[in-house]
Design a protein around this motif. Structure first.
Motif, PDB file in Angstrom:
ATOM      1  N   SER A 113      -8.448  -2.156  -0.212  1.00 30.21           N
ATOM      2  CA  SER A 113      -7.380  -2.915  -0.868  1.00 30.21           C
ATOM      3  C   SER A 113      -8.040  -3.941  -1.788  1.00 30.21           C
ATOM      4  N   TRP A 114      -7.289  -4.368  -2.795  1.00 34.73           N
ATOM      5  CA  TRP A 114      -7.849  -5.364  -3.717  1.00 34.73           C
ATOM      6  C   TRP A 114      -7.879  -6.742  -3.075  1.00 34.73           C
ATOM      7  N   LYS A 115      -7.134  -6.951  -2.002  1.00 30.78           N
ATOM      8  CA  LYS A 115      -7.311  -8.163  -1.205  1.00 30.78           C
ATOM      9  C   LYS A 115      -8.676  -8.147  -0.552  1.00 30.78           C
TER      10      LYS A 115
ATOM     11  N   LYS B 144       0.873  -1.182   0.000  1.00 35.23           N
ATOM     12  CA  LYS B 144       0.000   0.000   0.000  1.00 35.23           C
ATOM     13  C   LYS B 144       0.901   1.220   0.000  1.00 35.23           C
TER      14      LYS B 144
ATOM     15  N   ASN C 293      -1.526   0.837  -6.969  1.00 32.76           N
ATOM     16  CA  ASN C 293      -2.166   1.786  -6.052  1.00 32.76           C
ATOM     17  C   ASN C 293      -2.605   3.033  -6.807  1.00 32.76           C
TER      18      ASN C 293
ATOM     19  N   GLU D 242     -11.549   4.077   0.954  1.00 31.84           N
ATOM     20  CA  GLU D 242     -10.541   3.331   0.220  1.00 31.84           C
ATOM     21  C   GLU D 242     -10.670   1.838   0.535  1.00 31.84           C
TER      22      GLU D 242
ATOM     23  N   ARG E 201      -4.293   6.395  -4.999  1.00 27.85           N
ATOM     24  CA  ARG E 201      -4.936   7.019  -3.839  1.00 27.85           C
ATOM     25  C   ARG E 201      -5.128   8.515  -4.104  1.00 27.85           C
TER      26      ARG E 201
ATOM     27  N   ARG F 256      -2.295  -6.034  -1.613  1.00 30.39           N
ATOM     28  CA  ARG F 256      -2.197  -4.958  -0.614  1.00 30.39           C
ATOM     29  C   ARG F 256      -2.443  -3.568  -1.212  1.00 30.39           C
ATOM     30  N   ASN F 257      -2.431  -3.450  -2.513  1.00 33.64           N
ATOM     31  CA  ASN F 257      -2.595  -2.155  -3.175  1.00 33.64           C
ATOM     32  C   ASN F 257      -3.991  -1.590  -2.961  1.00 33.64           C
ATOM     33  N   VAL F 258      -4.090  -0.256  -2.989  1.00 31.97           N
ATOM     34  CA  VAL F 258      -5.296   0.453  -2.537  1.00 31.97           C
ATOM     35  C   VAL F 258      -5.805   1.426  -3.591  1.00 31.97           C
TER      36      VAL F 258
END
Length: 334
Positions: A251-253, A122, A297, A249, A299, A206-208
């Motif tokens: 995360s893709w998880k 992230k 990510n 926001e 954001r 983990r990316n957001v």
């Protein structure tokens, strides 16, 4: 919100986002013209009070002529079709040289800010629409950036004679049974899970990204039409960017987990557990771009629209997914 008497709007892109925009423009008593490809869509829009013209993004002369005839142009079609945007700018230029009022609102996307995390982390990098220097520093090779730059350069050319804004939404979600149209991102993941029996992600996921409901996004455009006239023209030339995000926001998880849980509860997949996609899976998502779009990510924080009175009011992304999008997808076997 009351429209200025006689103000007319030309909208290009009467699709997932555009049909919501049209609804809110009509509610505010704007006269709306749009271009559509199919006669049945034209007939439906005409019945609602819209002037619908048959055409496509490739009808550049038609687009230019329509822009030249309208005080406001809104583009909610492709964020990457440079020729159609150049046709719009040609129409804006015609109004500028005649000293006619013109507002042009273009829709880009938060993919322009995406990094190469590939699900590993992230980022701490958060873009703000009151800090255009960070956005201006994005490379011309970034997603959507070639189109955005053409608009920015034209806005500088037009100066105070045109009001130009670029709306940058993050992940757009939501469903309206009046339109029966779905967004791209989350439904793509749902389709994969339904077909392959598990909910997937890029790497660790983990990316957001941020989010916005399509109806809330639809309200952005009449808000801008109403308020851009009171914005200092110099401020718009220096900073045409408006982030349309609802403050949430994910995360893709988390997205993969929510989809897995919902589909498992409905008996559509054998387990709620998620896992990373294998390279062979990517062709069933969106191909080679999967690792960038779903692994990066992006954001953003929008401060400018709330100052104009725009307030997100629709249900959150997970309620919408469970209550609206997924039931529609399963019922229609999309």
């Amino acid at each position: 919100m009351v429209a200025t008497a006689g103000k007319t709007v030309f909208l290009l892109g009467a699709g997932f986002v555009g049909q919501h925009v049209i609804e809110f423009l009509l509610e505010s008593k704007y006269a709306v013209t749009t271009i559509v490809r199919k006669e049945e869509i034209a007939a439906k829009l005409e019945k609602a009070g819209v002037k619908a013209i048959l055409g496509t993004l490739d009808d550049h002369e038609l687009i230019t002529s329509q822009v030249a005839e309208h005080e406001v142009t809104i583009n909610t079609s492709s964020s990457d079709d440079l020729p159609s945007v150049q046709a719009i700018l040609a129409g804006v230029r015609k109004r500028v040289v005649q000293d006619l009022p013109i507002t042009f609102i273009h829709t880009s996307g938060a993919g322009v800010m995406i990094d190469d995390a590939r699900g590993r982390y992230k980022t701490d990098k958060v873009y703000r629409d009151d800090d255009p220097a960070d956005i201006d520093a994005l490379p011309p090779t970034a997603i959507h950036r070639d189109v955005d730059l053409a608009i920015v350069e034209a806005a500088r050319e037009f100066g105070a004679k045109a009001r130009v804004a670029i709306v940058i939404p993050p992940v757009v979600y939501g469903f309206n049974s009046n339109h029966n149209r779905l967004s791209m991102a989350l439904p793509v993941l749902v389709k994969f899970a339904l077909k392959h029996g598990f909910s997937g992600r890029v790497g660790e996921g983990r990316n957001v990204w941020g989010s916005v409901h399509v109806a809330d996004l639809g309200r952005v455009y009449p808000t801008l039409v109403e308020h851009l006239g009171s914005e200092p023209s110099s401020a718009l030339v220096e900073n045409p960017y408006f982030f349309a995000e609802n403050g949430t926001e994910f995360s893709w998880k988390e997205a993969a987990e929510k989809i897995g849980q919902i589909l498992y509860k409905l008996g559509k997949i054998p387990s709620p557990e998620t896992k990373a996609w294998e390279p062979s899976d990517l062709k069933h998502v969106i191909g080679p771009a999967t690792e960038i779009y779903f692994g990066g990510n992006s954001r953003s924080v929008g401060t400018r629209l709330p100052k104009m009175g725009w307030v997100p009011r629709e249900k959150d992304i997970w309620a919408s997914l469970e209550e609206d999008e997924i039931p529609y997808m399963i019922a229609t076997q999309i």
